[in-house]
Design an enzyme around this catalytic site. Structure first.
Site, PDB file in Angstrom:
ATOM      1  N   TYR A  47       0.826  -1.228   0.000  1.00 48.42           N
ATOM      2  CA  TYR A  47       0.000   0.000   0.000  1.00 48.42           C
ATOM      3  C   TYR A  47       0.848   1.262   0.000  1.00 48.42           C
ATOM      4  O   TYR A  47       2.053   1.217   0.073  1.00 48.42           O
ATOM      5  CB  TYR A  47      -1.085  -0.016   1.075  1.00 48.42           C
ATOM      6  CG  TYR A  47      -0.727  -0.180   2.535  1.00 48.42           C
ATOM      7  CD1 TYR A  47       0.527   0.061   3.046  1.00 48.42           C
ATOM      8  CD2 TYR A  47      -1.736  -0.558   3.434  1.00 48.42           C
ATOM      9  CE1 TYR A  47       0.789  -0.076   4.396  1.00 48.42           C
ATOM     10  CE2 TYR A  47      -1.475  -0.700   4.797  1.00 48.42           C
ATOM     11  CZ  TYR A  47      -0.204  -0.449   5.263  1.00 48.42           C
ATOM     12  OH  TYR A  47       0.050  -0.578   6.584  1.00 48.42           O
ATOM     13  N   GLU A  48       0.122   2.385  -0.182  1.00 48.47           N
ATOM     14  CA  GLU A  48       0.793   3.698  -0.342  1.00 48.47           C
ATOM     15  C   GLU A  48       1.635   3.761  -1.608  1.00 48.47           C
ATOM     16  O   GLU A  48       2.702   4.365  -1.623  1.00 48.47           O
ATOM     17  CB  GLU A  48       1.677   4.005   0.878  1.00 48.47           C
ATOM     18  CG  GLU A  48       0.968   4.688   1.989  1.00 48.47           C
ATOM     19  CD  GLU A  48      -0.159   5.553   1.501  1.00 48.47           C
ATOM     20  OE1 GLU A  48       0.063   6.381   0.615  1.00 48.47           O
ATOM     21  OE2 GLU A  48      -1.276   5.372   2.000  1.00 48.47           O
ATOM     22  N   GLY A  49       1.174   3.071  -2.659  1.00 49.08           N
ATOM     23  CA  GLY A  49       1.966   2.962  -3.873  1.00 49.08           C
ATOM     24  C   GLY A  49       2.904   1.786  -3.684  1.00 49.08           C
ATOM     25  O   GLY A  49       3.747   1.804  -2.782  1.00 49.08           O
TER      26      GLY A  49
END
Ligand SMILES: Cc1cc2nc3c(=O)[nH]c(=O)nc-3n(C[C@H](O)[C@H](O)[C@H](O)COP(=O)(O)OP(=O)(O)OC[C@H]3O[C@@H](n4cnc5c(N)ncnc54)[C@H](O)[C@@H]3O)c2cc1C
Length: 598
Positions: free
Chosen positions: A442-444
């Site tokens: 997550y978060e890219g």
């Protein structure tokens, strides 16, 4: 049963002996009176909260999960989560680094970061509920109107309300330009938001009185793609003019995900059915505002893996000293026992030292990055603010991807130290591995971080910011270049620094002719850059340890630091040679493979 001892001594070493943070903080007006004792005292208390309140509900939370009531759309968090949150709020932890203007205690960001490292070690799933609030706070602090700030920031500072970030939709994860959620302007200046968001962390729960969703959606006349996305505040309960809670807004959890890890963190599907929202920042400039939150979250995710690496190491170390199996290859070590403790075996040591080197290197980078963030926002000198922001932008994808990838390596290694006893649930090691796994996604994803680093942050400005980091290495080389004792730490980073310049130019040139070359090299490139950064901090930590020992210190802490530095440069750093080699093999072997993938 897992144990956890807050690594206060190591935090103090990094902050006060390596980075000398109080001198930097004292140049910032709001921290002019800050001293090491205050920072240490706060973290000591923070460590107690993490170890005594959060650790005992880490395992039970993993087993119990969150439960969604599909009739009421309410989510119940595992036993003890709400009480822990109430304790967190009552003790003022939520307000630690928030602005005094909004009721915060105004402590430096680095204090909050070290506090979060400890909460991540003891209960990453729990720490996500307040953690996301900090990112939402930062976005509203930077881009909210004075009215929005007055309405939301004091309640988020106190911890009475929590925040979320609502980006992802079923068909749109990495590519946010595909977003479909809609925002219809209303006569009163508000907007009605409609759409489905998935995978929203802390999207619904029972810890706080209100949930402040920061939602990305498109206005009716928005241009297509990422340039047509706007940001809105959509509270779970509408807020009356006097600040009291009003009607329930039409934003509901319709599903909770069943996950591999962080099972006690509610990952919700959120339905927006004409929910009332207010615009944050300019129309169609939502990504600009959301990036404040995303960057904060990227640093936060690196910190999550740092926490898990530390706690996994602590538990594996104890086990390796107690568990006896086989005799040492170089002769019996524990004559009074039927076998030697497994810590005598070279490979067990390698696994332990890998985790230790990644935890301590990661802590140095996290602390350095927190100070850059502090300076970017609060330093009185505009030049310092600008340069700090630029360097932090370069380091953010490294914090996010390198520390989380290392967390994966380290938690797995620590589980391996336990043998089969790590794979079974009783010893808690497999939970660290499972919980860490999401941090790479997550978060890219970490691939996206590597493209951000190489494509945007390095090649995007012809390596200008990378050269700024190179200057830090250059200064250390100039300072210690003639010190024979430092040669084993300085030479590798000086050589890699030079190689990186050529390596970057080469990829940039190939990428100019064929952009897939950048995509093919990026992940390897980030790992090489990560080692350059870690190598720099390990050299600085070795420098302090050597000076202390030369001055007569017999504190084993410094000997351990030096030994870990030697291990890092001997066994981990050299992978950069292989990584540069594989990066150089280019994209052809990947892109000419249609038959292989048919
Ligand atoms: C537990 C959990 C919590 C989450 N919390 C939140 C949250 O609070 N808020 C929120 O908005 N979202 C949240 N997410 C969503 C998360 O950020 C996304 O899952 C992530 O960004 C990846 O998107 P995706 O899953 O759609 O994968 P995709 O975008 O479909 O990607 C699939 C694969 O393709 C790769 N890929 C895609 N594009 C490229 C490219 N250009 N080059 C190379 N590789 C590429 C990716 O790296 C990945 O490996 C959460 C997800 C989970 C699982």
């Amino acid at each position: 049963m897992t144990i956890y001892t807050p690594p206060l001594r190591d935090m103090q070493f990094v902050m006060h002996e390596v980075l000398n943070v109080t001198a930097d903080l004292q140049q910032i007006p709001k921290h002019a009176d800050m001293d090491a004792d205050t920072i240490n005292a706060v973290l000591e208390e923070g460590g107690k909260f993490a170890a005594e309140v959060l650790l005992p509900i880490n395992r039970s939370g993993d087993e119990e999960h969150c439960v969604l009531n599909t009739s009421t759309h309410e989510v119940t968090t595992p036993t003890g989560f709400k009480a822990a949150y109430q304790q967190y709020v009552a003790a003022g932890w939520a307000a630690l680094a928030c602005d005094a203007e909004f009721g915060g205690q105004g402590l430096p960001l680095i204090v909050n970061q070290c506090f979060y490292e400890m909460m991540n070690s003891t209960n990453q799933a729990w720490a996500m509920y307040p953690g996301l609030t900090h990112g939402a706070y930062a976005a509203l602090h930077a881009h909210g109107t004075p009215e929005q700030q007055a309405t939301y920031l004091p309640k988020m500072t106190s911890g009475e309300w929590t925040g979320t970030m609502c980006l992802t939709e079923p068909h749109c994860g990495t590519d946010l330009g595909l977003m479909r959620s809609k925002a219809e302007p209303q006569a009163d200046g508000s907007y009605k938001i409609t759409g489905t968001k998935i995978f929203i962390s802390a999207g619904e729960h029972d810890l706080s009185d209100n949930i402040v969703h920061l939602v990305l959606a498109r206005l009716p006349d928005a241009p297509p793609g990422i340039k047509g996305v706007s940001l809105f505040i959509v509270p779970k309960f509408l807020v009356n003019a006097d600040g009291s809670l009003g009607a329930r807004n039409s934003v509901f959890a319709s599903r909770l995900e069943h996950k591999m890890g962080i099972k006690a963190s509610a990952t919700a599907q959120i339905e927006l059915e004409g929910a009332v929202g207010t615009l944050v920042g300019q129309p169609n400039k939502g990504m600009q505002a959301m990036f404040v939150m995303m960057n904060a979250a990227r640093l936060g995710v690196g910190n999550q893996s740092l926490g898990l690496t530390e706690v996994a190491f602590q538990n594996a170390l104890i086990y390796a000293k107690e568990r006896i199996q086989m005799r040492s290859l170089s002769g019996v070590k524990a004559k009074d026992q039927a076998a030697d403790p497994i810590i005598v075996h070279p490979d067990v040591r390698k696994m332990l030292l890998t985790a230790r080197a990644y935890a301590e290197g990661g802590r140095a980078l996290m602390c350095f990055s927190s100070m850059l963030l502090e300076k970017e926002h609060n330093h009185p000198d505009e030049k310092v603010r600008k340069e700090s922001g630029e360097l932090l932008a370069l380091l953010t994808p490294i914090v996010k991807a390198f520390i989380t990838d290392n967390g994966h390596i380290a938690t797995n290694a620590c589980m391996q130290v336990f043998g089969g006893h790590g794979f079974i649930r009783d010893n808690g090691m497999e939970q660290f591995v499972r919980d860490n796994r999401i941090n790479m996604i997550y978060e890219g994803t970490n691939t996206i971080q590597s493209l951000d680093l190489l494509g945007r942050k390095v090649l995007g400005n012809q390596g200008a910011t990378l050269k700024k980091f190179g200057k830090l290495i250059g200064a250390l080389v100039a300072e210690e270049g003639v010190n024979e004792k430092m040669a084993e730490f300085i030479t590798p980073i000086a050589i890699l620094g030079d190689q990186m310049t050529k390596f970057t130019t080469e990829i940039g040139f190939k990428g100019f002719q064929n952009p897939d070359e950048v995509g093919a090299a990026a992940v390897d490139y980030l790992r090489v850059a990560g080692h350059l950064v870690f190598g720099y901090f390990w050299a600085r930590m070795a420098q302090v340890a050597l000076r202390q020992i030369a001055a007569g210190s017999t504190d084993p802490f410094y000997t351990a630091k030096l030994q870990t530095a030697r291990f890092y440069f001997a066994k981990l750093f050299p992978e950069t040679a292989t990584l540069m080699r594989t990066a150089r093999t280019g994209s052809k072997v990947l892109m000419d493979t249609d038959a292989a993938l048919a």
